[in-house]
Design an enzyme around this catalytic site. Structure first.
Site, short mmCIF file in Angstrom:
data_model
loop_
_atom_site.label_atom_id
_atom_site.label_comp_id
_atom_site.label_asym_id
_atom_site.label_seq_id
_atom_site.Cartn_x
_atom_site.Cartn_y
_atom_site.Cartn_z
N THR A 18 -3.57 -1.25 4.95
CA THR A 18 -2.42 -0.55 4.39
C THR A 18 -2.25 -0.92 2.92
O THR A 18 -2.32 -2.09 2.56
CB THR A 18 -1.14 -0.98 5.16
OG1 THR A 18 -1.36 -0.76 6.55
CG2 THR A 18 0.06 -0.17 4.70
N GLU A 19 -2.03 0.09 2.09
CA GLU A 19 -1.81 -0.11 0.65
C GLU A 19 -2.99 -0.82 -0.03
O GLU A 19 -2.84 -1.48 -1.04
CB GLU A 19 -0.51 -0.88 0.37
CG GLU A 19 0.73 -0.30 1.03
CD GLU A 19 1.14 1.06 0.50
OE1 GLU A 19 0.54 1.51 -0.49
OE2 GLU A 19 2.04 1.68 1.11
#
Lengths: 380, 318
Positions: free
Chosen positions: B64-65
């Site tokens: 994520t990210e």
């Protein structure tokens, strides 16, 4: 400056505004003559001269009822006294050289307009609130009339929020080109240590007038009182709603959880702010809401109604519809329940409230003076 | 199902053999920051879903990210991934170029492909910015820039929403995208490859990232999600609720808890220290302010904790 109340005896934001504004104007090198219907005493400000009717004989100034309550109480302040004050303003002599006649709100507009005309100087009017708002839609015609005189005659008009500016345009046909917005401010104070962090209270400070929506605060308090048995709800201020609000608190079953303090001094207010967990300003109508800005400056997380002018200049607060009792209750509960939310909103709010102060507001005001003089073709 | 035709198109892409699917966490979550086995479970859920929906078995992992660290590389190694994606950030590269494959210093079998953020952001951020000196960006110009970039691999990585949402169709982004392959084909030095193919290029050097790096904001750290007290307090709280959520052995409670691990919740609570940079965060936020975001999150979390405690038969104390 054709004013109204002035500290130490003041009931609302107008008195604070007049004091801070005259103080900063004199610091910028201007001299201010402050006209008021009241005989004082006045908190001295170097460079500011006070005049009131009957001043030649000390202590004989006429007693005027507090006009901000005028629309809400049976006894109205109309009659010869107002006309007499305005006539006195118009006929004043020995004022020396005057650049600008600046009137605040409705009380002195007739005299201020005539004085400006007699001296050949521009009229500037600051509107702090309107009669529509103060009376919750049941305005006194004669007050409206005086407001309209000022708004129509002024070369420039200052409103204390965008929301109020729009109202002046919509309801008083003010020329949009002439209306400027200058917000109120607060003076930085020392951040006091919390009195006793184990004693928690939710605070309202302000007049107890219908437009302030203190009902909503009490109803919201009654929804959460049981959930937070350690929390008190403190109401500081006086006004025509006082008795009714006490009855309401009792009827809601929270009579023992609400403290009505009556009018508090500046010092007491600062002490209250240093101890409050949450500040609530649920006004139905709040052209600016200086009390909320003071609370933020003291680092108290603040909940205001969406229509408040102060909501226009800060995002570090909760904004709630004035009628939404449940939402006020939720927001108060959240701030009581989550210490990190309280601390972060308090810190950010303090920073936002103090980012700009009265010196900036005074400079903005002087800019409006210059604009008014230019508009009237006067040399600067 | 909200948009079955999107799934069908993704399946068609899969059948073309020209795309690789990436493994990540099933939820858009910060699972890599909570105690095991959360991360492994969410990655396994995602792998299972890719296999079931698309018949895909990804060998490359991204967090994520675009979060990456030495520890995450070790995790990828233990899960037998071929490699990971990470931000081509100067702070981590220390003078080396982002246009070569690297390997993880902490787990040398894990290949590292780096995002070329200036070229990625030319499309992702700047494409429709009329104030940009290179505006308008054409496919021809962009292909020229790619060809002029030295190195072996250029990692272009942008959000799916770049094409049609961040830049609406009227910006010309879709025409840009469809013109790009033929413009790239004009340059003999350029060819397309999937991340799985690129991961087979021998690494140039090991790269060590002892802290968690991301692709967000100026600092490329976790400040966008865990930079302030609101965010950290909410995250500590959700970690604690995770313990009772797991104990409850109630799949619905566990699933709700995992949704509360979604990184966006924390992103909305961003308070930038007096206003600066608030704009980008506020643009993506569905809340009026970070305080609203925090309060609503904590309310939801309190409710979930109560559900978990009820399931466990713990009485209400308050």
């Amino acid at each position: 400056m054709v004013g109204w109340e002035f500290p130490p005896s003041h009931t609302g934001g107008l008195g604070v505004h007049s004091y801070e504004m005259t103080r900063e104007l004199t610091r910028l090198g201007h001299s201010v003559t402050f006209l008021t219907p009241f005989s004082g005493p006045f908190t001295p400000v170097p460079g500011v001269t006070f005049h009131y009717p009957g001043e030649a004989v000390a202590g004989t100034g006429p007693e005027y009822p507090p006009a901000y309550w005028a629309g809400e109480t049976p006894g109205s302040p109309f009659g010869d006294s107002i006309d007499g004050y305005n006539a006195w303003v118009e006929g004043l002599s020995g004022l020396g050289s005057v650049d600008i006649v600046h009137v605040h709100d409705w009380f002195g507009t007739v005299g201020a307009r005539a004085l400006a005309a007699r001296l050949g100087r521009p009229l500037v009017m600051t509107v702090h609130s309107t009669e529509y708002d103060r009376s919750l839609g049941h305005p006194w015609e004669r007050i409206l009339h005086r407001e309209q005189i000022g708004i129509s005659a002024a070369t420039r008009i200052i409103a204390v929020s965008r929301h109020l500016r729009q109202q002046l345009i919509d309801r008083y046909s003010a020329d949009p080109e002439k209306v400027r917005v200058i917000y109120n401010a607060v003076r930085p104070t020392e951040r006091l240590e919390r009195i006793d962090p184990t004693k928690r209270f939710v605070l309202y400070v302000g007049r107890l007038a219908a437009m302030k929506g203190v009902d909503t605060f009490l109803r919201a308090a009654s929804r959460i009182a049981d959930v937070f048995p350690d929390v008190l709800f403190v109401i500081a201020g006086e006004g025509p709603e006082y008795a009714r609000l006490i009855h309401l608190a009792t009827r809601l079953g929270i009579g023992d959880r609400v403290m009505f303090l009556g009018k508090v001094s500046d010092e007491e207010r600062e002490m209250l702010l240093s101890g409050a967990s949450v500040f609530v300003l649920p006004s139905v109508v709040e052209p600016f809401g200086i009390a909320a800005l003071e609370a933020m400056a003291a680092g108290v997380p603040t909940i205001v109604s969406k229509t408040s002018g102060v909501a226009e200049i800060s995002s570090s607060l909760f904004r709630v519809d004035f009628w939404d009792v449940d939402e006020f209750a939720s927001r108060i509960a959240e701030l009581l329940e989550y210490p990190t939310l309280r601390a972060t909103m308090g810190d950010e709010g303090r920073w936002e409230a103090l980012r700009e102060g009265w010196p900036e507001r005074a400079r903005e005001t002087v800019a409006v003076y210059l604009e008014a003089m230019r508009a009237e073709g006067m040399p600067i | 199902m909200i948009a079955p035709d999107v799934l069908e198109r993704l399946r068609a892409l899969r059948r073309s053999g020209r795309v690789a699917f990436l493994a990540e966490t099933y939820y858009h979550s910060l699972a890599f920051l909570v105690p095991p086995p959360e991360l492994a479970e969410e990655v396994a859920m995602h792998r299972k879903m890719l296999r079931a929906e698309f018949g895909a078995s990804p060998t490359m992992l991204r967090m994520t990210e675009l979060a990456y660290s030495d520890d995450l590389a070790r995790f990828a190694e233990s899960e037998r991934f071929r490699g990971m994606l990470a931000e081509g950030w100067e702070g981590a590269l220390r003078g080396q170029s982002p246009t070569y494959p690297y390997c993880a210093a902490s787990a040398p079998t894990v290949a590292l492909l780096l995002r070329h953020y200036p070229l990625s952001d030319d499309v992702g951020f700047r494409f429709s910015s009329t104030g940009w000196s290179e505006y308008p960006l054409t496919a021809e110009k962009y292909a020229r820039w790619l060809a002029a970039t030295p190195g072996e691999v250029i990692g272009l990585f942008m959000d799916f929403e770049t094409f049609g949402e961040h830049h609406p169709a009227r910006s010309g982004i879709l025409e840009f995208l469809s013109a790009l392959p033929s413009e790239v084909a004009r340059h003999p030095g350029l060819h397309w490859s999937t991340v799985e193919e690129a991961a087979e290029i021998p690494p140039r050097a090991p790269l060590s990232v002892p802290y968690t790096m991301s692709w967000a904001d100026q600092n490329r750290d976790l400040g966008a999600w865990l930079g302030n007290d609101l965010q950290r307090s909410a995250f500590e709280a959700v970690k604690k609720v995770g313990m009772v959520a797991r104990q409850s052995a109630d799949l619905e409670i566990l699933s709700d808890w995992r949704k509360l691990l979604t990184s966006d919740h924390f992103y909305y609570m961003y308070v930038s220290g007096h206003g600066a940079d608030q704009g980008v965060h506020q643009y993506f936020s569905s809340y009026e302010s970070p305080y609203d975001a925090y309060a609503n999150y904590m309310n939801a979390l309190t409710d979930l904790r109560r559900r978990a405690l009820d399931r466990l038969g713990v009485p209400v104390l308050k």
